[in-house]
Design a protein around this motif. Sequence first.
Motif, PDB file in Angstrom:
ATOM      1  N   LEU A  25      10.724  57.279 -43.722  1.00 29.08           N
ATOM      2  CA  LEU A  25      11.503  59.286 -43.792  1.00 29.08           C
ATOM      3  C   LEU A  25      12.329  59.609 -44.632  1.00 29.08           C
ATOM      4  CD1 LEU A  25      11.803  61.528 -41.654  1.00 29.08           C
ATOM      5  CD2 LEU A  25      13.586  60.658 -40.503  1.00 29.08           C
ATOM      6  N   LEU A  26      11.626  60.674 -45.516  1.00 28.81           N
ATOM      7  CA  LEU A  26      12.017  61.571 -46.851  1.00 28.81           C
ATOM      8  C   LEU A  26      12.543  62.492 -46.717  1.00 28.81           C
ATOM      9  CD1 LEU A  26       8.721  60.708 -49.263  1.00 28.81           C
ATOM     10  CD2 LEU A  26      10.858  59.331 -48.849  1.00 28.81           C
ATOM     11  N   LEU A  27      13.840  62.688 -46.555  1.00 21.17           N
ATOM     12  CA  LEU A  27      14.947  64.145 -46.325  1.00 21.17           C
ATOM     13  C   LEU A  27      15.485  64.355 -48.247  1.00 21.17           C
ATOM     14  CD1 LEU A  27      17.573  61.696 -43.462  1.00 21.17           C
ATOM     15  CD2 LEU A  27      15.482  63.920 -43.406  1.00 21.17           C
ATOM     16  N   ILE A 106       2.988  63.739 -44.476  1.00 24.01           N
ATOM     17  CA  ILE A 106       3.102  65.071 -43.342  1.00 24.01           C
ATOM     18  C   ILE A 106       4.742  65.039 -43.774  1.00 24.01           C
ATOM     19  CG2 ILE A 106       3.671  64.665 -40.775  1.00 24.01           C
ATOM     20  CD1 ILE A 106       2.593  61.893 -40.133  1.00 24.01           C
ATOM     21  N   GLU A 107       3.967  67.166 -43.794  1.00 19.62           N
ATOM     22  CA  GLU A 107       4.959  68.155 -44.228  1.00 19.62           C
ATOM     23  C   GLU A 107       5.663  68.433 -43.391  1.00 19.62           C
ATOM     24  OE1 GLU A 107       4.909  71.494 -47.349  1.00 19.62           O
ATOM     25  OE2 GLU A 107       3.105  70.267 -47.937  1.00 19.62           O
ATOM     26  N   LYS A 108       6.876  68.781 -43.528  1.00 17.58           N
ATOM     27  CA  LYS A 108       7.725  69.397 -42.088  1.00 17.58           C
ATOM     28  C   LYS A 108       7.521  68.762 -41.441  1.00 17.58           C
ATOM     29  CE  LYS A 108       7.523  73.975 -44.710  1.00 17.58           C
ATOM     30  NZ  LYS A 108       6.801  75.480 -44.488  1.00 17.58           N
ATOM     31  N   ALA A 109       8.548  66.975 -41.095  1.00 17.10           N
ATOM     32  CA  ALA A 109       8.369  66.219 -40.251  1.00 17.10           C
ATOM     33  C   ALA A 109       8.372  66.814 -38.729  1.00 17.10           C
ATOM     34  CB  ALA A 109       8.180  65.176 -40.083  1.00 17.10           C
ATOM     35  N   GLU A 110       9.502  67.895 -38.700  1.00 22.05           N
ATOM     36  CA  GLU A 110      10.163  67.871 -38.261  1.00 22.05           C
ATOM     37  C   GLU A 110       9.509  69.669 -37.445  1.00 22.05           C
ATOM     38  OE1 GLU A 110      12.430  69.753 -40.733  1.00 22.05           O
ATOM     39  OE2 GLU A 110      10.343  68.538 -40.903  1.00 22.05           O
ATOM     40  N   ALA A 111       8.291  70.024 -37.776  1.00 27.95           N
ATOM     41  CA  ALA A 111       7.501  70.812 -37.085  1.00 27.95           C
ATOM     42  C   ALA A 111       6.470  70.191 -35.807  1.00 27.95           C
ATOM     43  CB  ALA A 111       6.791  71.869 -38.181  1.00 27.95           C
ATOM     44  N   MET A 112       6.592  69.024 -35.796  1.00 27.97           N
ATOM     45  CA  MET A 112       5.997  68.091 -34.995  1.00 27.97           C
ATOM     46  C   MET A 112       6.235  68.554 -33.031  1.00 27.97           C
ATOM     47  SD  MET A 112       4.306  64.882 -35.661  1.00 27.97           S
ATOM     48  CE  MET A 112       6.678  64.188 -36.236  1.00 27.97           C
ATOM     49  N   ARG A 113       4.903  69.374 -32.884  1.00 30.86           N
ATOM     50  CA  ARG A 113       5.535  69.620 -31.166  1.00 30.86           C
ATOM     51  C   ARG A 113       5.350  67.703 -30.786  1.00 30.86           C
ATOM     52  NH1 ARG A 113       4.084  74.258 -28.691  1.00 30.86           N
ATOM     53  NH2 ARG A 113       3.461  75.518 -30.251  1.00 30.86           N
ATOM     54  N   ASP A 114       6.276  67.774 -29.101  1.00 29.37           N
ATOM     55  CA  ASP A 114       6.568  66.744 -28.704  1.00 29.37           C
ATOM     56  C   ASP A 114       5.462  65.890 -28.213  1.00 29.37           C
ATOM     57  OD1 ASP A 114       9.081  67.303 -28.199  1.00 29.37           O
ATOM     58  OD2 ASP A 114       8.853  67.728 -26.119  1.00 29.37           O
ATOM     59  N   VAL A 115       4.189  66.038 -27.574  1.00 19.80           N
ATOM     60  CA  VAL A 115       2.763  65.954 -27.541  1.00 19.80           C
ATOM     61  C   VAL A 115       2.099  64.950 -29.095  1.00 19.80           C
ATOM     62  CG1 VAL A 115       1.169  67.242 -27.872  1.00 19.80           C
ATOM     63  CG2 VAL A 115       0.645  65.513 -26.440  1.00 19.80           C
ATOM     64  N   SER A 131      -2.362  51.486 -44.563  1.00 15.91           N
ATOM     65  CA  SER A 131      -2.154  52.762 -44.357  1.00 15.91           C
ATOM     66  C   SER A 131      -0.335  52.893 -44.651  1.00 15.91           C
ATOM     67  CB  SER A 131      -2.159  53.023 -43.244  1.00 15.91           C
ATOM     68  OG  SER A 131      -3.981  52.530 -42.859  1.00 15.91           O
ATOM     69  N   TYR A 132      -0.162  54.037 -44.854  1.00 11.90           N
ATOM     70  CA  TYR A 132       1.461  54.170 -45.121  1.00 11.90           C
ATOM     71  C   TYR A 132       1.420  55.589 -45.401  1.00 11.90           C
ATOM     72  CZ  TYR A 132       1.468  50.266 -48.524  1.00 11.90           C
ATOM     73  OH  TYR A 132       1.308  48.420 -48.802  1.00 11.90           O
ATOM     74  N   PHE A 133       2.438  55.718 -44.460  1.00  9.95           N
ATOM     75  CA  PHE A 133       3.277  56.680 -43.906  1.00  9.95           C
ATOM     76  C   PHE A 133       3.787  57.810 -44.141  1.00  9.95           C
ATOM     77  CE2 PHE A 133       0.128  54.107 -41.017  1.00  9.95           C
ATOM     78  CZ  PHE A 133      -1.113  55.436 -40.805  1.00  9.95           C
ATOM     79  N   PHE A 134       4.471  58.788 -44.668  1.00  8.86           N
ATOM     80  CA  PHE A 134       5.153  59.553 -45.429  1.00  8.86           C
ATOM     81  C   PHE A 134       5.705  60.502 -44.850  1.00  8.86           C
ATOM     82  CE2 PHE A 134       3.289  57.338 -49.424  1.00  8.86           C
ATOM     83  CZ  PHE A 134       3.736  56.023 -49.464  1.00  8.86           C
ATOM     84  N   LEU A 135       6.486  61.043 -43.896  1.00  6.11           N
ATOM     85  CA  LEU A 135       7.413  61.901 -43.332  1.00  6.11           C
ATOM     86  C   LEU A 135       7.948  62.418 -44.220  1.00  6.11           C
ATOM     87  CD1 LEU A 135       6.432  59.810 -41.032  1.00  6.11           C
ATOM     88  CD2 LEU A 135       7.864  60.973 -39.416  1.00  6.11           C
ATOM     89  N   CYS A 136       8.133  64.182 -44.125  1.00  2.00           N
ATOM     90  CA  CYS A 136       8.748  64.644 -45.019  1.00  2.00           C
ATOM     91  C   CYS A 136       9.455  65.955 -44.600  1.00  2.00           C
ATOM     92  CB  CYS A 136       8.289  65.112 -46.553  1.00  2.00           C
ATOM     93  SG  CYS A 136       7.072  64.221 -47.595  1.00  2.00           S
ATOM     94  N   ALA A 137      11.148  65.700 -43.906  1.00  2.62           N
ATOM     95  CA  ALA A 137      11.954  66.877 -43.414  1.00  2.62           C
ATOM     96  C   ALA A 137      12.637  67.419 -44.214  1.00  2.62           C
ATOM     97  CB  ALA A 137      12.092  66.493 -41.928  1.00  2.62           C
ATOM     98  N   MET A 138      13.676  68.321 -44.038  1.00  2.00           N
ATOM     99  CA  MET A 138      15.574  69.001 -44.168  1.00  2.00           C
ATOM    100  C   MET A 138      15.741  68.452 -43.599  1.00  2.00           C
ATOM    101  SD  MET A 138      14.324  69.819 -47.120  1.00  2.00           S
ATOM    102  CE  MET A 138      16.087  70.435 -47.095  1.00  2.00           C
ATOM    103  N   ASN A 139      15.524  67.930 -42.564  1.00  3.35           N
ATOM    104  CA  ASN A 139      16.772  67.468 -41.502  1.00  3.35           C
ATOM    105  C   ASN A 139      15.956  66.105 -39.781  1.00  3.35           C
ATOM    106  OD1 ASN A 139      18.335  67.300 -39.381  1.00  3.35           O
ATOM    107  ND2 ASN A 139      19.706  69.664 -39.303  1.00  3.35           N
ATOM    108  N   GLU A 140      16.822  64.907 -40.042  1.00  4.94           N
ATOM    109  CA  GLU A 140      16.433  64.421 -39.242  1.00  4.94           C
ATOM    110  C   GLU A 140      16.698  64.508 -38.020  1.00  4.94           C
ATOM    111  OE1 GLU A 140      20.135  62.091 -40.421  1.00  4.94           O
ATOM    112  OE2 GLU A 140      18.610  63.683 -41.480  1.00  4.94           O
TER     113      GLU A 140
END
Length: 270
Positions: A25-27, A106-115, A131-140
Amino acid sequence: MDKAPKLHPLLTAALKNGSLSHAYLLLGGGALVQAELLAQALFCLEDIDGRPCGECNPCLRIRHGNHPDLIWLRPLDNYLRLEQISKMQSQANLASFEGGAQVFVIEKAEAMRDVAANSLLKILEEPPLGSYFFLCAMNEQKLPGTIISRCQLINCGGEDAFSIDEALLDSFLPQAEDFLRNLPAKSCSQILMAAKSWDKNKEGALYFLLALLRILHRQLKEPNPHNFFPGEKNLNLCLLLEKALSYLQSNINQNLLLDVVFLRLLGAAK
């Protein structure tokens, strides 16, 4: 002076010692830059000490957005949707195009809907090999705790947030080495007092943990009977320190964090 952005030192260290997590999770404002640099480092043909060269064919293709094993997810109409995550999951379960890793940003990961977040959680819990997953967000705080708990957190700040004063770090190495050498003789109360000594000195705590990590990294690469910890235990402590440094740069309770880290080190030394 070279102003080109550099890979975060914690990510560089993880690449060098083979402890890179499958999910980060890259903040912060530098998250997208770090995601690209980390992808380059994974595919680079000429990487030096865990840093991408930026000039080889894979590095250039990543920079120009046309590497087939780098998949970049962006919100559609302000949301990351279930169908995007499902498509990513299907892709992750296929062989990579070029026979190496697959990277999903995953850009703007905080924009995910719950589902969508629930679907992503399943992938993070059982990630396909390579496989590697890099979630990018401004606020965890805008992400579900279950997602955060499956990721290594890196506070990216801005692009220039990662310079380390090497001379200052070197000055902490003797103190950190004495701390590790004397651990077996320490009691829990003594260790908690040592943690408390950094209460009002966040920079000092940061550099002390970096010094501990530097020492254990070196011993991980050069195993011998006189190292402070045996190989697997050393690796686990490196991972602990890397994660602690990530959290220390966020708004986590520093006192509690240092208590936990120092007690874990004490337990490993007994």
